[in-house]
Design a protein around this motif. Structure first.
Motif, PDB file in Angstrom:
ATOM      1  N   HIS A 143      13.465 -25.428  -8.879  1.00 24.23           N
ATOM      2  CA  HIS A 143      12.776 -25.061 -10.256  1.00 24.23           C
ATOM      3  C   HIS A 143      11.812 -26.262 -10.529  1.00 24.23           C
ATOM      4  CE1 HIS A 143      11.474 -23.220 -13.936  1.00 24.23           C
ATOM      5  NE2 HIS A 143      12.318 -24.235 -14.567  1.00 24.23           N
ATOM      6  N   PHE A 144      12.417 -27.493 -10.317  1.00 22.99           N
ATOM      7  CA  PHE A 144      11.601 -28.597 -10.770  1.00 22.99           C
ATOM      8  C   PHE A 144      10.450 -28.738  -9.616  1.00 22.99           C
ATOM      9  CE2 PHE A 144      10.883 -33.307  -9.644  1.00 22.99           C
ATOM     10  CZ  PHE A 144      10.458 -33.459 -10.781  1.00 22.99           C
ATOM     11  N   GLN A 145      10.591 -28.492  -8.276  1.00 27.56           N
ATOM     12  CA  GLN A 145       9.641 -28.673  -7.440  1.00 27.56           C
ATOM     13  C   GLN A 145       8.588 -27.552  -7.748  1.00 27.56           C
ATOM     14  OE1 GLN A 145       9.505 -31.348  -5.380  1.00 27.56           O
ATOM     15  NE2 GLN A 145       7.474 -30.649  -5.068  1.00 27.56           N
ATOM     16  N   TRP A 146       8.886 -26.315  -8.050  1.00 27.71           N
ATOM     17  CA  TRP A 146       8.003 -25.196  -8.307  1.00 27.71           C
ATOM     18  C   TRP A 146       6.983 -25.862  -9.748  1.00 27.71           C
ATOM     19  CZ3 TRP A 146       7.592 -22.862 -13.052  1.00 27.71           C
ATOM     20  CH2 TRP A 146       6.681 -21.901 -13.373  1.00 27.71           C
ATOM     21  N   PHE A 147       7.543 -26.401 -10.509  1.00 33.69           N
ATOM     22  CA  PHE A 147       6.901 -26.563 -11.608  1.00 33.69           C
ATOM     23  C   PHE A 147       5.798 -27.904 -11.385  1.00 33.69           C
ATOM     24  CE2 PHE A 147       5.757 -28.318 -15.658  1.00 33.69           C
ATOM     25  CZ  PHE A 147       6.183 -27.344 -16.766  1.00 33.69           C
ATOM     26  N   MET A 148       6.314 -28.871 -10.563  1.00 31.71           N
ATOM     27  CA  MET A 148       5.547 -29.983 -10.212  1.00 31.71           C
ATOM     28  C   MET A 148       4.479 -29.524  -9.248  1.00 31.71           C
ATOM     29  SD  MET A 148       6.719 -33.291 -10.387  1.00 31.71           S
ATOM     30  CE  MET A 148       6.576 -34.364  -8.903  1.00 31.71           C
ATOM     31  N   ASP A 149       4.546 -28.613  -8.531  1.00 30.46           N
ATOM     32  CA  ASP A 149       3.520 -28.056  -7.423  1.00 30.46           C
ATOM     33  C   ASP A 149       2.611 -27.204  -8.371  1.00 30.46           C
ATOM     34  OD1 ASP A 149       4.878 -29.228  -5.459  1.00 30.46           O
ATOM     35  OD2 ASP A 149       5.768 -27.583  -4.753  1.00 30.46           O
ATOM     36  N   THR A 150       2.920 -26.377  -9.321  1.00 31.82           N
ATOM     37  CA  THR A 150       2.023 -25.281  -9.626  1.00 31.82           C
ATOM     38  C   THR A 150       1.205 -25.911 -10.798  1.00 31.82           C
ATOM     39  OG1 THR A 150       3.670 -24.357 -11.298  1.00 31.82           O
ATOM     40  CG2 THR A 150       3.488 -23.289  -8.932  1.00 31.82           C
ATOM     41  N   GLN A 151       1.920 -26.989 -11.496  1.00 35.56           N
ATOM     42  CA  GLN A 151       1.172 -27.483 -12.771  1.00 35.56           C
ATOM     43  C   GLN A 151       0.569 -28.825 -12.244  1.00 35.56           C
ATOM     44  OE1 GLN A 151       0.963 -25.016 -15.298  1.00 35.56           O
ATOM     45  NE2 GLN A 151       1.955 -24.203 -13.440  1.00 35.56           N
ATOM     46  N   ARG A 152       0.543 -29.219 -11.321  1.00 36.72           N
ATOM     47  CA  ARG A 152      -0.013 -30.476 -10.749  1.00 36.72           C
ATOM     48  C   ARG A 152      -1.777 -30.435 -11.170  1.00 36.72           C
ATOM     49  NH1 ARG A 152       2.568 -33.889  -7.846  1.00 36.72           N
ATOM     50  NH2 ARG A 152       3.687 -32.389  -6.770  1.00 36.72           N
ATOM     51  N   GLY A 153      -2.231 -31.701 -11.592  1.00 35.74           N
ATOM     52  CA  GLY A 153      -3.595 -31.681 -11.971  1.00 35.74           C
ATOM     53  C   GLY A 153      -4.046 -32.356 -10.840  1.00 35.74           C
ATOM     54  N   GLN A 154      -5.499 -33.026 -11.144  1.00 34.63           N
ATOM     55  CA  GLN A 154      -6.246 -33.702 -10.020  1.00 34.63           C
ATOM     56  C   GLN A 154      -6.837 -34.844 -10.689  1.00 34.63           C
ATOM     57  OE1 GLN A 154      -8.520 -30.343  -8.405  1.00 34.63           O
ATOM     58  NE2 GLN A 154      -9.699 -30.126  -9.939  1.00 34.63           N
ATOM     59  N   LEU A 155      -7.058 -35.796 -10.105  1.00 35.02           N
ATOM     60  CA  LEU A 155      -7.942 -36.995 -10.403  1.00 35.02           C
ATOM     61  C   LEU A 155      -9.143 -37.150  -9.673  1.00 35.02           C
ATOM     62  CD1 LEU A 155      -4.846 -39.760 -10.967  1.00 35.02           C
ATOM     63  CD2 LEU A 155      -6.769 -38.672 -12.972  1.00 35.02           C
ATOM     64  N   TYR A 195       1.249 -37.720 -10.085  1.00 32.77           N
ATOM     65  CA  TYR A 195       1.933 -37.658 -11.033  1.00 32.77           C
ATOM     66  C   TYR A 195       1.073 -37.020 -12.466  1.00 32.77           C
ATOM     67  CZ  TYR A 195       5.616 -38.464  -7.807  1.00 32.77           C
ATOM     68  OH  TYR A 195       6.440 -38.693  -6.985  1.00 32.77           O
ATOM     69  N   VAL A 196      -0.038 -36.405 -12.327  1.00 34.23           N
ATOM     70  CA  VAL A 196      -0.911 -35.930 -13.593  1.00 34.23           C
ATOM     71  C   VAL A 196      -0.782 -34.325 -13.386  1.00 34.23           C
ATOM     72  CG1 VAL A 196      -2.484 -38.082 -13.346  1.00 34.23           C
ATOM     73  CG2 VAL A 196      -2.839 -35.881 -11.856  1.00 34.23           C
ATOM     74  N   PHE A 197      -0.748 -33.968 -14.692  1.00 30.87           N
ATOM     75  CA  PHE A 197      -0.221 -32.341 -14.760  1.00 30.87           C
ATOM     76  C   PHE A 197      -1.239 -31.804 -15.862  1.00 30.87           C
ATOM     77  CE2 PHE A 197       3.483 -34.694 -13.116  1.00 30.87           C
ATOM     78  CZ  PHE A 197       3.758 -33.843 -12.083  1.00 30.87           C
ATOM     79  N   ALA A 215       4.902 -34.701 -20.304  1.00 28.99           N
ATOM     80  CA  ALA A 215       5.825 -34.950 -20.966  1.00 28.99           C
ATOM     81  C   ALA A 215       6.966 -34.264 -20.611  1.00 28.99           C
ATOM     82  CB  ALA A 215       5.529 -34.813 -22.362  1.00 28.99           C
ATOM     83  N   TRP A 216       6.751 -32.832 -20.505  1.00 31.22           N
ATOM     84  CA  TRP A 216       7.695 -32.110 -19.966  1.00 31.22           C
ATOM     85  C   TRP A 216       8.278 -32.188 -18.597  1.00 31.22           C
ATOM     86  CZ3 TRP A 216      10.595 -29.347 -23.185  1.00 31.22           C
ATOM     87  CH2 TRP A 216       9.947 -28.928 -24.501  1.00 31.22           C
ATOM     88  N   VAL A 217       7.409 -32.582 -17.584  1.00 34.18           N
ATOM     89  CA  VAL A 217       7.766 -32.878 -16.225  1.00 34.18           C
ATOM     90  C   VAL A 217       8.664 -34.226 -16.324  1.00 34.18           C
ATOM     91  CG1 VAL A 217       6.952 -33.757 -14.063  1.00 34.18           C
ATOM     92  CG2 VAL A 217       5.630 -31.926 -15.346  1.00 34.18           C
ATOM     93  N   SER A 218       8.167 -35.242 -16.972  1.00 39.05           N
ATOM     94  CA  SER A 218       8.842 -36.398 -17.314  1.00 39.05           C
ATOM     95  C   SER A 218      10.237 -36.147 -17.803  1.00 39.05           C
ATOM     96  CB  SER A 218       8.311 -37.456 -18.393  1.00 39.05           C
ATOM     97  OG  SER A 218       8.971 -38.801 -18.377  1.00 39.05           O
ATOM     98  N   MET A 219      10.379 -35.155 -18.851  1.00 39.66           N
ATOM     99  CA  MET A 219      11.750 -34.788 -19.204  1.00 39.66           C
ATOM    100  C   MET A 219      12.706 -34.197 -18.103  1.00 39.66           C
ATOM    101  SD  MET A 219      13.619 -31.907 -20.161  1.00 39.66           S
ATOM    102  CE  MET A 219      12.582 -30.822 -20.126  1.00 39.66           C
ATOM    103  N   MET A 220      12.033 -33.157 -17.324  1.00 41.37           N
ATOM    104  CA  MET A 220      12.592 -32.442 -16.403  1.00 41.37           C
ATOM    105  C   MET A 220      13.175 -33.512 -15.159  1.00 41.37           C
ATOM    106  SD  MET A 220      10.114 -29.277 -15.482  1.00 41.37           S
ATOM    107  CE  MET A 220      11.241 -28.517 -14.498  1.00 41.37           C
ATOM    108  N   SER A 221      12.118 -34.627 -14.740  1.00 33.53           N
ATOM    109  CA  SER A 221      12.943 -35.454 -13.902  1.00 33.53           C
ATOM    110  C   SER A 221      14.112 -36.477 -14.434  1.00 33.53           C
ATOM    111  CB  SER A 221      11.747 -36.525 -13.592  1.00 33.53           C
ATOM    112  OG  SER A 221      11.272 -37.339 -14.666  1.00 33.53           O
ATOM    113  N   ARG A 222      13.991 -36.727 -15.743  1.00 31.09           N
ATOM    114  CA  ARG A 222      15.219 -37.207 -16.353  1.00 31.09           C
ATOM    115  C   ARG A 222      16.456 -36.477 -16.121  1.00 31.09           C
ATOM    116  NH1 ARG A 222      14.719 -38.399 -22.474  1.00 31.09           N
ATOM    117  NH2 ARG A 222      14.778 -35.801 -22.253  1.00 31.09           N
ATOM    118  N   SER A 223      16.190 -35.152 -16.415  1.00 28.65           N
ATOM    119  CA  SER A 223      17.377 -34.182 -16.258  1.00 28.65           C
ATOM    120  C   SER A 223      17.926 -34.085 -14.807  1.00 28.65           C
ATOM    121  CB  SER A 223      17.055 -32.812 -16.754  1.00 28.65           C
ATOM    122  OG  SER A 223      18.085 -31.999 -16.411  1.00 28.65           O
ATOM    123  N   MET A 224      17.019 -34.251 -13.895  1.00 32.05           N
ATOM    124  CA  MET A 224      17.280 -34.195 -12.608  1.00 32.05           C
ATOM    125  C   MET A 224      18.157 -35.373 -11.853  1.00 32.05           C
ATOM    126  SD  MET A 224      16.791 -31.055 -11.713  1.00 32.05           S
ATOM    127  CE  MET A 224      17.188 -31.448  -9.864  1.00 32.05           C
TER     128      MET A 224
END
Length: 836
Positions: A544-556, A576-578, A613-622
């Motif tokens: 679930h974490f990886q899916w969230f990271m992959d689908t909501q990843r932004g671009q610089l 790590y931008v989303f 912020a939500w990705v950061s929270m997820m990483s803390r949880s993991m």
């Protein structure tokens, strides 16, 4: 979060339910006796309840999918021919009820629901209680006229069906047994392949059936007689049982037409209640579906009362009399009151009204817990790109499943289905009262994570659930995310677990006390046990974490050329931008903050601070889970992600000009430079609310000032979702453009306590920031904000009998869906904390 340490391991322990899959089964091949007993007790205690959340009252069993027994209630006043327009069944704000509320309720034991229906002149009370072995139950329906002088009647329709499953010739059945002794008493015998043999008894306690002294008989034509109970049995396909109201209206309309044909249109008004009584005009052969209609005269204040009793014939604790039913009901109500007071010390505030308010709000959160089973409509083909901004069209969808979900719902009237981002907030409340129940719900959600790591933002299972959803919102896409609040709840629990790991070897008093309450005790805690169950859930959460990271990843990439000489930008961690995938010009539904203003025009290069912020929270949880499992490499990996996302919030999203966190986009009007788009409000607060800011960050003070500013976010009713100074404040749809929402206010209150523990009287800890001015701001803000939230939600309840989806930032008036006892029920946690 305001959670006790004993909640921590329970959610993990609950992942035993994941053992239904073959891979999980191996992890649980060696269940000890305590585990087996625990599973058996939990499944038994939560088998029966009013799990049809969308009905004013409807029962079905949990995890009985092929051949469940289905039960429901409907009612209307039958004194006028147009009365059918006031037939109540599904909860609806349009019914204009003065009140519909569970006064006390616990799905393990039962409770009391009160409904005040002025249009039908009815004060209806429905009791539900179960035997101590949890196999049998009674529903008591008690009604009184609101005004006896109005000469109305109330027709209550009980319906029930024994689903047959896929085998139409199988043994499952529900048969009416003739009772010559009393035409108003009904006995049915039933068989379910999953539930076994049972009996259903419908029996009156008191009440006067319709009569009219000016007429010799109220029987309009043979079979149309409101002076006695009516029964019609027929066959309805399992997947159409939810249409009980529509089918009833259709059959009754046919009957009325036949009466008019026989009697003409000039019908004596005293016969109308009888003409609105169902009869078997089509001579259906009796099947598994049954209607029972009872029409009571409401001339007397006493009203009426009848019981519906379900007895499993293999149970030793059957309900044999009205006295036994009364005792079960009284015991259930008393038990829920005791349990509530044990967990929420509301009475210490010295206000009986506040306690009544708190237990009603919380009971309605529990009363919204439902069990859903069916297919989900999913589009796995449509690709979202820059064309999505005008409108998103999911045209390549199909039904998948069936799936099952055990969940609470935001509101029974408007949102009777599973919402991913709401459910985490629901759990924060339920955990305070019943840890086992909370983890059962959480695990049901975890089961829905597919092999790619996706879970739908709205889980809409089967036609009954879909009937309450606009067509454009039924289709779910694996590209669209939602704030991962289930991991928010888990993260907070695991943080507490780490802090209290030295006490894991001893049972918790809170768990033992449940035995005294008559509720089955949870399993004793030990570190090995937690590891065992954590290992089951861990792979699902990784996906679930990886899916969230992959689908909501932004671009610089779009910013590189313009910002290559910027020292701060060069420090940004590019991977790590989303952003929220799936936003349009006017809405960003994936964020949960639907119409909250974003950059205009939208751009594929947009980066959203709340997603980060939500990705950061997820990483803390993991990271915390990996720590418990002693997976050092994974712990280090997630710690590194957390570190980089926290740093990116300051490097990329902090505005020195606005002193707030902001979204990032390209300036299309200039030279396509990077620009910060600042709409001060909830997205500005999320890095703080999710506790992702460093504890010594000097920017904490700026966030406190933003929350405390009455010209921006602070109001007499709570924190506004958008600054009063923002040009979009109160504009357009005005959903998340200033309204006060309890979920974010709750997170902010808890974050203030986290960063500034001195706000709690008697605390021995203080802020790591070491700023006396900031500490004073925090203490004043915490006290005033909590008081404002409690007083406004309570005053609205006192005036209207309801709590609401959100609250007007100018008047404090409740707005949106009524009886929104989803995350608004967090007010009970806030209210409880005033006493500490």
């Amino acid at each position: 979060m305001w959670l006790t340490s004993s909640t921590l391991w329970l959610l993990l322990l609950a992942t035993q339910c994941l053992a239904k899959s073959s891979s999980s089964q191996e992890s649980f091949s060696a269940k000890n006796e305590a585990e087996v007993v625990f599973e058996k007790n939990t499944n038994s205690e939560l088998l029966w309840a009013p799990y049809r959340s969308n009905c004013y009252f409807g029962i079905r069993p949990r995890y009985v999918d092929a051949t469940p027994f289905i039960f429901g209630l409907m009612w209307f006043d039958t004194t006028q021919f147009d009365s059918m327009t006031k037939l109540r069944h599904f909860v609806s704000d349009e019914d204009n009820l003065e009140r519909f509320t569970w006064e006390v309720y616990d799905p393990r034991v039962g409770g009391k629901e009160n409904i005040i229906d002025p249009e039908n002149n009815l004060n209806l009370t429905i009791y539900f209680a179960k035997t101590h072995d949890d196999q049998n139950w009674v529903v008591r329906v008690s009604g009184k006229p609101l005004d006896p002088s109005l000469n109305t009647t109330t027709s209550v329709i009980v319906y029930m069906n024994q689903n047959v499953g896929g085998d139409l010739k199988g043994p499952s059945r529900l048969v009416y047994m003739d009772n010559d002794a009393d035409e108003n008493t009904f006995t049915f015998t039933g068989v379910s392949e999953e539930l076994g043999k049972y009996e259903v008894l419908v029996n009156d306690n008191y009440g006067t059936y319709y009569h009219n002294e000016t007429l010799g008989s109220v029987e309009a034509v043979p079979g149309c007689d409101a002076s006695r109970s009516a029964h019609v049995g027929l066959t309805i396909p399992d997947h159409e049982v939810w249409r009980a109201r529509d089918i009833f209206q259709s059959l009754l309309t046919d009957s009325i037409k036949d009466v008019v044909t026989q009697l003409g249109e000039n019908i004596e008004s005293g016969l109308v209640p009888s003409i609105l009584t169902l009869r078997n005009i089509h001579n259906f052969e009796e099947g598994n579906f049954h209607y029972i209609q009872k029409t009571f005269d409401l001339h007397e204040e006493k009203g009426f009362e009848f019981d519906v009793v379900y007895n499993n014939l293999e149970s030793e604790q059957t309900i044999e009399s009205g006295k036994e039913a009364t005792k079960l009901i009284n015991d259930a109500i008393n038990e829920v009151n005791v349990r509530f007071d044990n967990h929420f010390d509301i009475e210490n505030l010295g206000s009986d009204d506040k306690r009544e308010f708190a237990i009603e709000v919380f009971s309605n959160l529990l009363g919204g817990i439902g069990y859903f089973h069916g297919t989900q409509v999913i589009d796995r083909e449509t690709i979202l790109d820059e064309d999505q901004f005008e409108s998103i069209k999911f045209e390549h969808y199909k039904e998948e499943g069936p799936y099952s979900l055990f969940t609470s719902v935001p509101s029974r009237g408007f949102f009777p289905r599973g919402f991913y981002w709401d459910e985490g907030f629901h759990l924060l409340q339920i955990m305070e009262y019943d840890y086992d129940l909370a983890f059962q719900i959480a695990v049901s959600w975890f089961r829905l994570i597919d092999e790619d790591g996706w879970v739908a933002r709205e889980v809409i299972l089967g036609p009954e659930a879909r009937s309450k959803v606009p067509a454009e919102f039924t289709i779910q896409s694996p590209q669209v995310a939602n704030p991962p609040t289930l991991l928010l709840a888990l993260s907070e629990m695991l943080t507490k677990l780490i802090e209290n790991s030295d006490t894991l070897g001893t049972p918790h008093a809170a768990i033992d006390s449940d035995v005294e309450d008559g509720i089955s005790a949870a399993l004793g805690t030990n570190f090995e046990y937690i590891i065992k169950y954590s290992k089951v859930i861990y792979p699902k959460l990784q996906q679930h974490f990886q899916w969230f990271m992959d689908t909501q990843r932004g671009q610089l990439e779009e910013y590189m050329e313009d910002m290559e000489d910027d020292v701060t930008f060069s420090q940004v961690h590019q991977d790590y931008v989303f952003k929220w995938l799936g936003r349009t010009v006017t809405h960003c539904l994936p964020s949960g903050l639907d119409d909250y203003p974003r950059a205009q025009p939208p751009d594929v290069a947009e980066l959203n601070v709340d997603t980060l912020a939500w990705v950061s929270m997820m990483s803390r949880s993991m990271k915390n889970i990996a720590h418990i499992l002693e997976l050092e490499a994974d712990e280090a990996k997630y710690a590194e992600i957390e570190k980089k996302t926290v740093e990116n919030m300051d490097l990329l999203h902090w505005s020195e000009k606005a002193h707030a966190y902001c979204d990032v986009t390209l300036d299309d009007e200039g030279d396509e430079e990077m620009m910060l788009v600042c709409h001060e409000g909830y997205i500005s607060l999320l890095p703080f609310a999710l506790k992702m800011m460093p504890s010594d960050s000097p920017r904490l003070k700026d966030v406190l000032k933003l929350m405390s500013d009455p010209e921006k976010l602070f109001s007499a009713y709570g924190l506004r979702s958008l600054s009063k100074q923002d040009p979009y404040f109160g504009a357009g749809e005005n959903y998340w453009r200033g309204k006060v929402w309890l979920n974010i206010n709750y997170l902010c209150l808890d974050a203030i306590k986290h960063y500034f523990p001195e706000v709690i009287e008697g605390s021995q800890q203080s802020s790591q920031l070491g700023d006396r001015e900031a500490s004073k701001i925090a203490q004043k803000l915490y006290s005033q904000l909590r008081e404002n939230l409690v007083n406004n939600v309570y005053n609205n309840w006192k005036d209207t009998n309801y709590v609401y989806e959100n609250y007007d930032p100018i008047t404090g008036r409740g707005t949106g869906s009524v009886q929104f006892t989803g995350w608004t029920s967090l007010i009970v946690n806030i209210l409880r904390r005033q006493a500490l």
